[in-house]
Design an enzyme around this catalytic site. Structure first.
Site, PDB file in Angstrom:
ATOM      1  CG  HIS A 161      -0.249   0.016   2.530  1.00  0.00           C
ATOM      2  ND1 HIS A 161       0.302   1.157   3.081  1.00  0.00           N
ATOM      3  CD2 HIS A 161       0.006  -0.993   3.416  1.00  0.00           C
ATOM      4  CE1 HIS A 161       0.838   0.857   4.255  1.00  0.00           C
ATOM      5  NE2 HIS A 161       0.681  -0.452   4.480  1.00  0.00           N
ATOM      6  CB  CYS A 209       2.196  -3.315   5.076  1.00  0.00           C
ATOM      7  SG  CYS A 209       0.638  -4.040   5.636  1.00  0.00           S
TER       8      CYS A 209
END
Length: 462
Positions: A417, A438
């Site tokens: 992301h 992430c």
């Protein structure tokens, strides 16, 4: 003429008298509700008795009646009437029997007993009790008796070999119950059970056997082929034969054996749980352990499909049901379109059809047990715009981070992301400022990543 007239009158008078006797006796049997002369029930003479009288006589006579079950010269068992809840003393049942007598046929019974025509039909009245007794006797006797064997066929040295049926001498409880019932009804103290053997249910001459054998032969002559990720697997005839079962006159397959075969096939060719050898962009050939990316045979649904195809006897050429991701009919695995995340170099490449379409520095997770980015071959299993990522910080506080592009890759909440809060990317920044796991991507690059990957794209993180 007078004599002749007198003779006629005499004959008429005699006929009337006989008719009166006939009618009178018929009315007597009808009104008195008694059994015809010499009627026997369970070997007991109840002729001339009412239902009540017959019940009392039968109760006394059958109080402790003994029966010997014989198979040739061998005594199988000895039973007594008290072991069976006999209903032969039931007045209601006896009245029904009297009611079934044809009162107008009484002359035929003057010299002939009617025992055979007035059986109590104990098979209905006493069915439960006699069945239970017969089952008990048969179970005990059969422990030392030989069981009958059905005809069968087995695959040996490339052909089906027939084994003929074999007779045995085990007792059939249902047949035995009928024999005992008949003996009680007729008052026979010796019960011949030599005709009560269990017989083979399937013989070599039966249509079901011949049909099943022919079908089995047809199956092993056909080709059953699986096309699986660039491989062609032919199921050997002896393997097919080992799955075929013939029970109760029906051809079937061994579902457990088929599932075992498919599971082994899946382990051999499937890619789930397999470490990959991957040619990286900067670090040469590396080994990457398994992640979510990979496929297996869907055994649960494929097993009945294979069974159906086998029993159809027409051969098979198919790809099995597949579950997971990354299956390719040509045998390739990761392929030429994928995302590569190199944690050591803190860099990400997006390959599309073998060409780099995105190349960018990134920030992966803090190199700690709790927040590291997991190594493995993962997969983009969803794509979302304008999502909010939620979790907990090390101090226990909650966070909510809105992102414009979100692509989850594993089953723990790790994904790719944008990260507007990161002031820089690449290098050693991640060591102290890494994510919660992430792959943080520069806002200027994330749209291109999002546009060039689709759901199902493999993500290699190492």
């Amino acid at each position: 003429m007078k004599k002749r007239k007198g003779l006629v009158i005499g004959l008429v008078t005699a006929a009337v008298a006989v008719g009166a006797i006939y009618v009178g006796q018929a009315l007597h049997y009808s009104s008195a509700q008694v059994f015809f002369k010499d009627t026997q029930i369970a070997g007991v003479n109840v002729g001339g008795n009412t239902a009540s009288q017959a019940a009392a006589k039968l109760k006394t006579a059958l109080k402790d009646q003994q029966y010997t079950l014989k198979d040739g010269s061998q005594t199988v068992s000895t039973i007594k009437t008290k072991q069976v809840d006999l209903k032969v003393t039931s007045e209601a049942a006896l009245k029904q029997l009297i009611g079934k007598q044809n009162v107008w046929s009484w002359p035929a019974h003057v010299t002939t007993a009617t025992a055979d025509s007035l059986e109590l039909n104990a098979s209905d009245e006493n069915q439960e009790s006699v069945q239970a007794l017969a089952k008990s006797i048969a179970t005990k006797a059969n422990k030392t008796r030989t069981a009958a064997k059905d005809a069968t066929f087995n695959y040996q040295d490339g052909k089906w070999v027939v084994t003929k049926e074999q007779k045995g001498n085990q007792l059939d409880a249902d047949k035995l119950a009928k024999t005992i019932t008949a003996a009680i009804e007729k008052g026979s103290n010796t019960v011949d059970v030599s005709g009560d053997y269990r017989q083979p249910q399937v013989t070599t001459t039966s249509t079901t056997f011949k049909t099943a054998q022919a079908k089995a032969e047809a199956i092993t002559k056909q080709t059953y082929l699986y096309k699986l990720s660039g491989h062609k697997i032919t199921i050997p005839a002896d393997t097919l034969a080992s799955w075929i079962t013939f029970k109760n006159g029906k051809l079937a397959t061994d579902s457990t054996a088929i599932k075992t075969y498919l599971t082994k096939l899946s382990h051999k060719y499937g890619t789930v749980n397999k470490t990959r050898t991957f040619k990286s962009t900067k670090r040469g050939t590396v080994k990457v352990k398994a992640g979510l990316y990979g496929w297996t045979i869907k055994v649960k649904s494929e097993a009945p499909a294979l069974s159906k195809a086998i029993l159809a006897g027409k051969g098979m050429d198919r790809t099995p049901a597949i579950q997971g991701s990354g299956y390719h009919s040509d045998g390739t695995d990761i392929g030429k379109s994928y995302v590569e995340v190199d944690k050591v170099n803190q860099h990400m490449w997006v390959y599309k059809n073998g060409k780099v379409v995105v190349s960018t520095d990134v920030v992966t997770g803090l190199p700690t047990t709790a927040h590291h980015t997991p190594t493995g071959v993962w997969v983009i299993w969803s794509k979302q715009r304008n999502a909010t990522l939620r979790g907990q910080n090390d101090n226990g506080s909650s966070y909510a981070s809105p992102v414009k592009y979100w692509m989850p890759v594993d089953d723990t909440g790790v994904g790719i992301h944008d990260s507007s809060w990161q002031p820089q990317y690449g290098g050693t920044w991640y060591i102290k400022h890494g994510s919660h796991g992430c792959v943080n991507t520069p806002p200027s690059k994330i749209a291109a990543v999002f546009a060039n990957v689709k759901v199902g794209t493999p993500v290699i993180i190492f």
